[in-house]
Enzyme design. Structure first.
Site, PDB file in Angstrom:
ATOM      1  N   ASP A 131     -37.666 -11.686  -3.020  1.00  0.00           N
ATOM      2  CA  ASP A 131     -38.415 -11.471  -4.445  1.00  0.00           C
ATOM      3  C   ASP A 131     -37.780 -10.833  -5.053  1.00  0.00           C
ATOM      4  O   ASP A 131     -37.373  -9.652  -4.870  1.00  0.00           O
ATOM      5  CB  ASP A 131     -39.717 -10.968  -4.201  1.00  0.00           C
ATOM      6  CG  ASP A 131     -40.519 -11.153  -5.473  1.00  0.00           C
ATOM      7  OD1 ASP A 131     -40.083 -11.469  -6.642  1.00  0.00           O
ATOM      8  OD2 ASP A 131     -42.108 -11.003  -5.331  1.00  0.00           O
ATOM      9  N   THR A 136     -43.541  -7.744 -12.102  1.00  0.00           N
ATOM     10  CA  THR A 136     -43.110  -8.157 -13.299  1.00  0.00           C
ATOM     11  C   THR A 136     -43.786  -7.145 -14.446  1.00  0.00           C
ATOM     12  O   THR A 136     -43.133  -6.879 -15.291  1.00  0.00           O
ATOM     13  CB  THR A 136     -42.841  -9.557 -13.651  1.00  0.00           C
ATOM     14  OG1 THR A 136     -44.070 -10.091 -13.472  1.00  0.00           O
ATOM     15  CG2 THR A 136     -41.946 -10.174 -12.743  1.00  0.00           C
ATOM     16  N   LYS A 263     -46.805  -1.298  -3.094  1.00  0.00           N
ATOM     17  CA  LYS A 263     -47.907  -0.800  -2.290  1.00  0.00           C
ATOM     18  C   LYS A 263     -47.469  -0.700  -0.812  1.00  0.00           C
ATOM     19  O   LYS A 263     -47.899   0.480  -0.350  1.00  0.00           O
ATOM     20  CB  LYS A 263     -49.113  -1.832  -2.389  1.00  0.00           C
ATOM     21  CG  LYS A 263     -49.265  -1.855  -3.631  1.00  0.00           C
ATOM     22  CD  LYS A 263     -50.761  -2.935  -3.542  1.00  0.00           C
ATOM     23  CE  LYS A 263     -51.257  -3.362  -4.995  1.00  0.00           C
ATOM     24  NZ  LYS A 263     -50.461  -4.325  -5.545  1.00  0.00           N
ATOM     25  N   ASP A 290     -44.051 -12.058  -1.299  1.00  0.00           N
ATOM     26  CA  ASP A 290     -44.762 -10.822  -1.652  1.00  0.00           C
ATOM     27  C   ASP A 290     -44.977  -9.853  -0.479  1.00  0.00           C
ATOM     28  O   ASP A 290     -45.459  -8.839  -0.701  1.00  0.00           O
ATOM     29  CB  ASP A 290     -46.111 -11.482  -2.095  1.00  0.00           C
ATOM     30  CG  ASP A 290     -45.940 -11.855  -3.635  1.00  0.00           C
ATOM     31  OD1 ASP A 290     -44.889 -11.808  -4.315  1.00  0.00           O
ATOM     32  OD2 ASP A 290     -46.739 -12.718  -4.097  1.00  0.00           O
TER      33      ASP A 290
END
Length: 353
Positions: A131, A136, A263, A290
């Site tokens: 990624d 974003t 995270k 992700d």
């Protein structure tokens, strides 16, 4: 196989992509968030494409038989010469010391390497998942984002690297507003079975790798400190809040971070203990990029991750985690109990198809 060379090149690639994306974010912030699309192209789109090109170019040079799953494909650039030109200029402006990776020599080279990221089959062989800018929305606001890269072999994570240009090196917690103003943040990495490491990043290079401490046990679910993104449309907020209520938490304090990989970085670095992701529909499945890499880094310090059925994440079924729904991340000492709480809440609050 120790994957030492894969880690070295992945680290080099993510560091360069972090420098590039950080330069764009700085440009946006210096203009007071007034950078218009028609004067720079869409800044996130430009940085996304350029970052992916830099990463794939480095990996493909050393591992030409490996394949890639990237968030971007080259079709937009082929249809928009103006955007391609801006991507090309950004790549050319990137300072690259040394000759470990040859520079992209033309716009056609850029299109070629970005186009390598369209892999669909992920279950067999060596596949790199990336990624180029995760988060974003936060990237545009000048806060936390990540550049992620992971090597998947036969559907399993083997190497993970996260570039987090705004997380302060040596910090014991991660917050959107705690920005590294003096350096270029941190790079987190892991090889399966070898632990997780943190290095400081700068424009001139990387600091020495420091092995990260293993997670400490948490005694009860009511002691957990959570991280999530409450504004996200990809979680069922009411059901998630019902889970937290059922845990009878001692404190309702929560760290809100937009980027998924940030995270994972927060769970790894400290200040939070748990993350529960309950999608708003049963049909929703996350994209592999992700989670690939960030999950491995968290697991290598002892964190436990499953989907909401208690299943292991399978990165070998395509561009989405089609066999996994939702997520529970927590120290092993309380993961099982937290998963029980989640299942009980879901039984009382079923999610629509």
């Amino acid at each position: 196989m120790d994957f030492a060379n894969e880690l070295r090149i992945a680290t080099l690639a993510v560091h360069r992509a972090s420098i590039l994306t950080n330069s764009v974010q700085s440009t946006i912030q210096n203009k007071g968030n007034s950078l218009e699309k028609d004067e720079f192209g869409d800044p996130v789109t430009i940085a996304d494409f350029a970052s992916q090109a830099v990463i794939i170019n480095a990996i493909h040079h050393y591992f030409p038989n490996d394949t890639f799953v990237g968030e971007e494909d080259e079709s937009m650039l082929r249809d928009s010469p103006e955007i391609l030109e801006r991507v090309w200029v950004l790549i050319q402006d990137l300072k690259e010391d040394g000759d470990e990776v040859p520079r992209l020599e033309s716009k056609e080279d850029v299109l070629r390497v970005i186009g390598l990221g369209g892999k669909v089959e992920t279950g067999k062989g060596r596949v790199w998942m990336l990624d180029p800018i995760d988060g974003t929305k936060a990237f545009l606001s000048g806060t936390q984002y990540a550049v992620s890269l992971a090597l998947i072999v036969d559907g399993e994570q083997k190497v993970g690297v996260l570039g987090c240009p705004n997380i302060k090196a040596g910090s014991s917690e991660v917050r959107e507003e705690l920005i590294d103003r003096d350096g270029l943040g941190v790079l987190l990495s892991a090889v399966k079975g070898q632990g997780s490491f943190q290095r400081s990043m700068s424009l001139d290079g990387l600091g020495e790798p420091k092995k990260m401490e293993m997670l400490k046990d948490v005694g009860s679910v009511n002691e957990l400190r959570y991280v999530n993104s409450m504004a996200s449309s990809y979680i069922s907020r009411p059901v998630y809040l019902a889970v937290k209520k059922a845990c009878r938490l001692k404190t309702d304090e929560e760290v809100d971070l937009w980027s998924m990989h940030v995270k994972y970085a927060a769970l790894t670095i400290g200040g939070v203990d748990a993350m529960v992701r309950i999608p708003p529909k049963k049909s929703y499945h996350s994209y592999v990029w992700d989670h690939a890499g960030g999950q491995l880094i968290y697991q290598e310090i002892g964190g436990k991750l499953t989907d909401l059925d208690g299943g292991k994440f399978d990165f070998g079924v395509g561009r989405k985690l089609e066999k996994n729904w939702g997520l529970v991340a927590a120290p092993p000492s309380v993961h099982g109990k937290l998963l029980e709480v989640v299942k009980h809440v879901l039984a009382e609050n079923p999610i629509p198809e």
